[in-house]
Design an enzyme around this catalytic site. Structure first.
Site, PDB file in Angstrom:
ATOM      1  N   TRP A 134      -0.844  -6.722  -7.186  1.00 44.23           N
ATOM      2  CA  TRP A 134      -1.070  -5.813  -8.313  1.00 44.23           C
ATOM      3  C   TRP A 134       0.142  -4.949  -8.625  1.00 44.23           C
ATOM      4  O   TRP A 134       0.439  -4.669  -9.794  1.00 44.23           O
ATOM      5  CB  TRP A 134      -2.290  -4.937  -8.041  1.00 44.23           C
ATOM      6  CG  TRP A 134      -2.742  -4.109  -9.206  1.00 44.23           C
ATOM      7  CD1 TRP A 134      -2.918  -2.760  -9.241  1.00 44.23           C
ATOM      8  CD2 TRP A 134      -3.119  -4.578 -10.515  1.00 44.23           C
ATOM      9  NE1 TRP A 134      -3.382  -2.360 -10.470  1.00 44.23           N
ATOM     10  CE2 TRP A 134      -3.514  -3.463 -11.281  1.00 44.23           C
ATOM     11  CE3 TRP A 134      -3.159  -5.850 -11.113  1.00 44.23           C
ATOM     12  CZ2 TRP A 134      -3.937  -3.561 -12.606  1.00 44.23           C
ATOM     13  CZ3 TRP A 134      -3.578  -5.951 -12.434  1.00 44.23           C
ATOM     14  CH2 TRP A 134      -3.959  -4.823 -13.165  1.00 44.23           C
ATOM     15  N   ASN A 135       0.895  -4.518  -7.615  1.00 45.31           N
ATOM     16  CA  ASN A 135       2.108  -3.752  -7.888  1.00 45.31           C
ATOM     17  C   ASN A 135       3.084  -4.564  -8.732  1.00 45.31           C
ATOM     18  O   ASN A 135       3.650  -4.066  -9.714  1.00 45.31           O
ATOM     19  CB  ASN A 135       2.783  -3.338  -6.582  1.00 45.31           C
ATOM     20  CG  ASN A 135       1.959  -2.357  -5.786  1.00 45.31           C
ATOM     21  OD1 ASN A 135       1.313  -1.474  -6.334  1.00 45.31           O
ATOM     22  ND2 ASN A 135       1.961  -2.522  -4.471  1.00 45.31           N
ATOM     23  N   SER A 136       3.281  -5.825  -8.356  1.00 43.30           N
ATOM     24  CA  SER A 136       4.214  -6.677  -9.091  1.00 43.30           C
ATOM     25  C   SER A 136       3.733  -6.917 -10.515  1.00 43.30           C
ATOM     26  O   SER A 136       4.524  -6.903 -11.468  1.00 43.30           O
ATOM     27  CB  SER A 136       4.388  -8.016  -8.364  1.00 43.30           C
ATOM     28  OG  SER A 136       5.076  -7.842  -7.144  1.00 43.30           O
ATOM     29  N   HIS A 159       3.567 -13.798  -6.938  1.00 40.37           N
ATOM     30  CA  HIS A 159       2.313 -14.041  -6.232  1.00 40.37           C
ATOM     31  C   HIS A 159       1.157 -13.262  -6.853  1.00 40.37           C
ATOM     32  O   HIS A 159       0.013 -13.419  -6.462  1.00 40.37           O
ATOM     33  CB  HIS A 159       2.464 -13.664  -4.766  1.00 40.37           C
ATOM     34  CG  HIS A 159       2.651 -12.180  -4.538  1.00 40.37           C
ATOM     35  ND1 HIS A 159       3.604 -11.434  -5.211  1.00 40.37           N
ATOM     36  CD2 HIS A 159       2.008 -11.307  -3.724  1.00 40.37           C
ATOM     37  CE1 HIS A 159       3.533 -10.170  -4.814  1.00 40.37           C
ATOM     38  NE2 HIS A 159       2.577 -10.064  -3.920  1.00 40.37           N
ATOM     39  N   HIS A 172       0.838  -1.201   0.000  1.00 42.55           N
ATOM     40  CA  HIS A 172       0.000   0.000   0.000  1.00 42.55           C
ATOM     41  C   HIS A 172       0.873   1.251   0.000  1.00 42.55           C
ATOM     42  O   HIS A 172       0.583   2.216  -0.708  1.00 42.55           O
ATOM     43  CB  HIS A 172      -0.900   0.017   1.230  1.00 42.55           C
ATOM     44  CG  HIS A 172      -1.895  -1.093   1.272  1.00 42.55           C
ATOM     45  ND1 HIS A 172      -3.250  -0.889   1.406  1.00 42.55           N
ATOM     46  CD2 HIS A 172      -1.745  -2.443   1.205  1.00 42.55           C
ATOM     47  CE1 HIS A 172      -3.891  -2.041   1.419  1.00 42.55           C
ATOM     48  NE2 HIS A 172      -2.983  -3.007   1.314  1.00 42.55           N
ATOM     49  N   GLN A 224      12.823  -4.010  -7.109  1.00 43.71           N
ATOM     50  CA  GLN A 224      12.166  -4.902  -8.068  1.00 43.71           C
ATOM     51  C   GLN A 224      12.064  -4.298  -9.467  1.00 43.71           C
ATOM     52  O   GLN A 224      12.261  -5.002 -10.458  1.00 43.71           O
ATOM     53  CB  GLN A 224      10.775  -5.278  -7.553  1.00 43.71           C
ATOM     54  CG  GLN A 224      10.044  -6.264  -8.458  1.00 43.71           C
ATOM     55  CD  GLN A 224       8.941  -6.985  -7.738  1.00 43.71           C
ATOM     56  OE1 GLN A 224       9.217  -7.880  -6.942  1.00 43.71           O
ATOM     57  NE2 GLN A 224       7.708  -6.608  -7.997  1.00 43.71           N
ATOM     58  N   ASP A 243      -6.926 -10.030  -4.124  1.00 42.37           N
ATOM     59  CA  ASP A 243      -7.181  -9.843  -5.558  1.00 42.37           C
ATOM     60  C   ASP A 243      -6.286 -10.689  -6.446  1.00 42.37           C
ATOM     61  O   ASP A 243      -6.418 -10.642  -7.677  1.00 42.37           O
ATOM     62  CB  ASP A 243      -6.975  -8.371  -5.913  1.00 42.37           C
ATOM     63  CG  ASP A 243      -5.549  -7.896  -5.612  1.00 42.37           C
ATOM     64  OD1 ASP A 243      -4.997  -8.292  -4.562  1.00 42.37           O
ATOM     65  OD2 ASP A 243      -4.995  -7.117  -6.398  1.00 42.37           O
ATOM     66  N   GLN A 244      -5.375 -11.457  -5.886  1.00 43.63           N
ATOM     67  CA  GLN A 244      -4.302 -12.060  -6.686  1.00 43.63           C
ATOM     68  C   GLN A 244      -4.801 -13.055  -7.722  1.00 43.63           C
ATOM     69  O   GLN A 244      -4.238 -13.172  -8.814  1.00 43.63           O
ATOM     70  CB  GLN A 244      -3.277 -12.709  -5.755  1.00 43.63           C
ATOM     71  CG  GLN A 244      -2.550 -11.695  -4.879  1.00 43.63           C
ATOM     72  CD  GLN A 244      -1.779 -12.321  -3.742  1.00 43.63           C
ATOM     73  OE1 GLN A 244      -1.567 -13.538  -3.704  1.00 43.63           O
ATOM     74  NE2 GLN A 244      -1.368 -11.501  -2.789  1.00 43.63           N
ATOM     75  N   GLU A 270       4.332  -3.753 -12.574  1.00 38.75           N
ATOM     76  CA  GLU A 270       5.757  -3.559 -12.823  1.00 38.75           C
ATOM     77  C   GLU A 270       6.247  -4.520 -13.894  1.00 38.75           C
ATOM     78  O   GLU A 270       7.073  -4.156 -14.739  1.00 38.75           O
ATOM     79  CB  GLU A 270       6.532  -3.738 -11.523  1.00 38.75           C
ATOM     80  CG  GLU A 270       6.302  -2.612 -10.523  1.00 38.75           C
ATOM     81  CD  GLU A 270       6.717  -2.937  -9.106  1.00 38.75           C
ATOM     82  OE1 GLU A 270       6.495  -2.086  -8.214  1.00 38.75           O
ATOM     83  OE2 GLU A 270       7.252  -4.039  -8.875  1.00 38.75           O
TER      84      GLU A 270
END
Length: 486
Positions: free
Chosen positions: A378-380, A375, A17, A360, A399-400, A383
């Site tokens: 959403w950030n990953s 995993h 977050h 990352q 949400d994954q 990116e």
């Protein structure tokens, strides 16, 4: 001279977050050279971001000539929430959230009042997930607010329709993972792919039940906004055009993907990366597209059996790999077997490098990286899409699972690994990992197509975030609206 627009950006104290919220804060400053931004998270997270600072003093960012200030608020605790505590106290998260809501609302009110008393009044509050009370605190002081949704707009649409007439059908079939739920404007969704907070955490006995109730409160809060709630979403219209059309009740503005600034200054985060040279020099020596990068985010634990299967699978690919194994995961492994757990668990690591944390975006941007085992936070995902790196998806909670569906079915930039049915996370076996890596890095036509699509979406996202792009226009519309309201 007219008053300057001043945004108070509030966020929950988790790395997933804090990072997008701080990136948005910087983006607001870049979009509005006359604006001020105060960034605020809990005192515990603030101390981890700025360990050398005095706990009661805000920090200024010199890159923006003092226009960015960091001020913490209280969550009513001394140590904050520790994810590992849920293992020994199943109600730890729910207890923490009760304190967070009550103390947070009082403390943020104090922050707003103090800023006004200093001649730096806030003109717009921007709050991320799990802070529905922030809108009420702002409204009580006559300050407009906006939600910053840090998940896909498709997930926002699912939550919206769930809390607006479709909860019963989901609840009735929550134990049937294959049942297809039809929500307005969206393709049918299997129960297994819905956010886990709607299928598992609805029960009061669930350790994460307060996540469900907080999301329910959030959508009730949005409904109270007049004339319409403003929702900033960390996505772009090119990625989720259909889902954006499925949410018409609020002013939804896609302003993402919100990534680190082009100047290369990475966010001040809760986790500090290892020395860059430890892994960047290693990557520099590897051929283009040859490295498997593995990271499962800032919260997920990892049992010894899973780590052993993971490393066995990575070694089995025959490819070099860079694997993030957080400090707390290593500590947990060490405690399992009298202090020798970490060394024993990492013994199979011969063709790769393990780090506790890394930059990352810098890793994904490196030419040597050819695949991201993730995993699907959403950030990953964003990116990875923005850097054109194909993904192997191993979704777990929240949400994954929906994010993985977008990766595999909508954008076709990765594959989803199948896990054994062992709890909510499941177990990723070595042979399944090898299969999935081959499906995105191998010599098959299907793998080549995944890589081609990753390149296509990289270009689309760059256009959206570029000068005059769709996300840039949405952000400027928000900034201009905030300026007019001052």
């Amino acid at each position: 001279m007219p008053p300057r627009p001043h945004f108070l950006v509030l966020t929950f104290p988790f790395q997933g977050h804090v990072a997008p919220a701080l990136r948005l804060a910087r983006r607001l400053l870049a979009a509005a050279p006359d604006a001020l931004v105060t960034f605020s998270t809990t005192e515990v997270a603030h101390r981890r971001m700025f360990p050398a600072a005095k706990p009661d003093v805000g920090d200024s960012d010199s890159d923006f000539d003092g226009r960015l200030e960091f001020l913490p608020f209280s969550d009513g605790t001394e140590a904050g929430y520790v994810a590992r505590s849920t293992a020994t106290n199943p109600d730890a998260f729910n207890t923490y959230m009760a304190s967070f809501h009550a103390a947070g609302a009082r403390s943020v009110g104090g922050v707003l009042d103090a800023l006004a008393a200093r001649g730096r009044p806030v003109s717009r509050v921007v709050y991320s997930l799990l802070l529905p009370w922030a809108a009420d605190v702002a409204r009580d002081r006559g300050i407009p607010s906006a939600l910053y949704w840090i998940q896909p707009v498709a997930v926002f649409a699912i939550y919206y329709h769930y809390f607006h007439g479709h909860a019963a059908v989901v609840h009735e079939h929550r134990h049937d993972p294959s049942f297809q739920v039809q929500l307005p404007g969206l393709a049918p969704q299997a129960v297994a792919d819905l956010p886990s907070f709607l299928t598992v955490s609805t029960e009061p006995s669930d350790p994460l039940h307060s996540a469900f109730t907080t999301l329910r409160d959030l959508f009730e809060t949005l409904d109270r906004e007049r004339p319409r709630a403003t929702v900033l979403v960390n996505t772009c219209q090119e990625l989720e055009r259909g889902a954006l059309a499925a949410v018409g009740a609020h002013d939804v503005l896609p302003v993402g993907p919100v990534l680190p600034s082009a100047s290369g200054d990475e966010d001040a985060g809760i986790y500090k990366p290892d020395d860059d040279a430890k892994y960047m020099d290693w990557l520099d020596a590897k051929p283009a597209g040859s490295v498997v990068y593995v990271a499962f985010g800032s919260l997920a634990g990892m049992a010894r059996e899973q780590l052993e299967e993971l490393l066995l699978g990575l070694e089995g690919t025959g490819m070099p790999y860079l694997c993030v194994i957080r400090k707390d995961v290593r500590a947990a492994l060490s405690s399992e077997v009298g202090g020798a757990g970490t060394d024993q668990a990492l013994a199979p690591l011969k063709n790769g490098v393990a780090v506790e944390w890394c930059d990352q975006v810098k890793v994904l941007s490196h030419a040597a990286v050819g695949c991201f085992v993730t995993h699907c936070g959403w950030n990953s995902v964003l990116e990875s899409v923005a850097t054109g790196v194909p993904m192997v998806c191993v979704p777990r909670v929240s949400d994954q699972r929906m994010n993985a569906q977008l990766v595999e079915r909508e954008w076709r930039v990765g594959v989803r690994a199948q896990v054994t049915d062992q709890g909510i996370a499941g177990l990723l076996r070595a042979e399944e990992l090898r299969r999935c890596v081959d499906e995105v890095m191998g010599d098959s036509e299907a793998a080549a197509e995944v890589r081609r699509m990753a390149g296509e979406w990289k270009r689309a996202v760059a256009e959206a975030m570029g000068e005059g792009g769709s996300s840039g226009r949405s952000l400027m519309a928000f900034v201009d609206g905030a300026r007019c309201a001052v």
